[in-house]
Write a protein that holds these residues in place. Structure first.
Motif, short mmCIF file in Angstrom:
data_model
loop_
_atom_site.label_atom_id
_atom_site.label_comp_id
_atom_site.label_asym_id
_atom_site.label_seq_id
_atom_site.Cartn_x
_atom_site.Cartn_y
_atom_site.Cartn_z
N LYS A 294 0.87 -1.13 -0.10
CA LYS A 294 0.04 0.11 0.03
C LYS A 294 0.87 1.15 -0.18
CE LYS A 294 -4.00 2.21 1.23
NZ LYS A 294 -4.76 2.58 0.11
N PRO A 295 1.79 1.45 0.87
CA PRO A 295 2.66 2.65 0.77
C PRO A 295 3.39 2.90 -0.50
CG PRO A 295 3.04 1.33 2.85
CD PRO A 295 2.34 0.58 2.06
N THR A 296 3.70 1.70 -1.30
CA THR A 296 4.52 2.01 -2.53
C THR A 296 3.64 2.54 -3.55
OG1 THR A 296 5.86 0.16 -1.93
CG2 THR A 296 5.90 0.81 -4.24
N LYS B 64 3.00 6.15 -2.73
CA LYS B 64 3.91 6.96 -3.02
C LYS B 64 4.05 7.03 -4.89
CE LYS B 64 6.84 6.16 0.64
NZ LYS B 64 8.26 5.33 0.88
N THR B 65 3.61 6.12 -5.63
CA THR B 65 3.77 6.20 -6.92
C THR B 65 2.54 6.99 -7.31
OG1 THR B 65 4.54 3.79 -7.11
CG2 THR B 65 3.59 4.63 -9.13
N ALA B 66 1.47 7.03 -6.82
CA ALA B 66 0.55 7.84 -7.27
C ALA B 66 0.58 9.06 -6.97
CB ALA B 66 -0.98 7.16 -6.54
N GLU B 67 0.99 9.39 -5.63
CA GLU B 67 1.63 10.78 -5.36
C GLU B 67 2.67 11.45 -6.37
OE1 GLU B 67 1.67 14.43 -3.32
OE2 GLU B 67 0.27 12.85 -3.39
N ALA B 68 3.47 10.71 -6.79
CA ALA B 68 4.70 11.03 -7.43
C ALA B 68 4.04 11.39 -8.92
CB ALA B 68 5.91 9.97 -7.75
N GLN B 69 3.01 10.59 -9.59
CA GLN B 69 2.40 10.95 -10.68
C GLN B 69 1.40 12.25 -10.71
OE1 GLN B 69 -0.14 7.57 -11.97
NE2 GLN B 69 -0.36 8.60 -14.05
N ARG B 70 0.86 12.31 -9.50
CA ARG B 70 0.09 13.46 -9.24
C ARG B 70 0.93 14.67 -9.36
NH1 ARG B 70 -0.98 17.08 -6.13
NH2 ARG B 70 0.25 16.31 -4.36
#
Length: 89
Positions: free
Chosen positions: A3-5, A8-14
């Protein structure tokens, strides 16, 4: 994927998407500024070239010194010539 990964991926993409949007917005702003500057000097050049006003009178109206206006008009005319299609073909 944990879940944390995923977060983080979704946040980086956003963040990347927002950065791209802001960069595009800045490019649009910069182009509009350049267009407005070109249009302004085109108006000044037209007024002087047509004889409506002398260069010194234009300088008084726009609040710039004569040498600055002279240099801007040279630059503007060079830009205008570069953007004018060659009709001699």
């Amino acid at each position: 994927m944990s879940k944390p990964t995923t977060d983080k991926t979704a946040e980086a993409q956003r963040v990347r998407q927002v950065q791209e949007r802001l960069a595009a917005s800045k490019a649009t702003r910069d182009q509009r500024k350049a267009d407005a500057e070109f249009d302004f000097w085109a108006d000044v050049a037209a007024a002087i070239d047509s004889g409506e006003v002398k260069q010194i009178e234009a300088c008084e109206a726009i609040g710039y010194k004569r040498e600055y206006v002279r240099r801007q008009l040279i630059e503007h005319r060079a830009q205008a010539a570069a953007h004018t299609p060659d009709t001699t073909d």
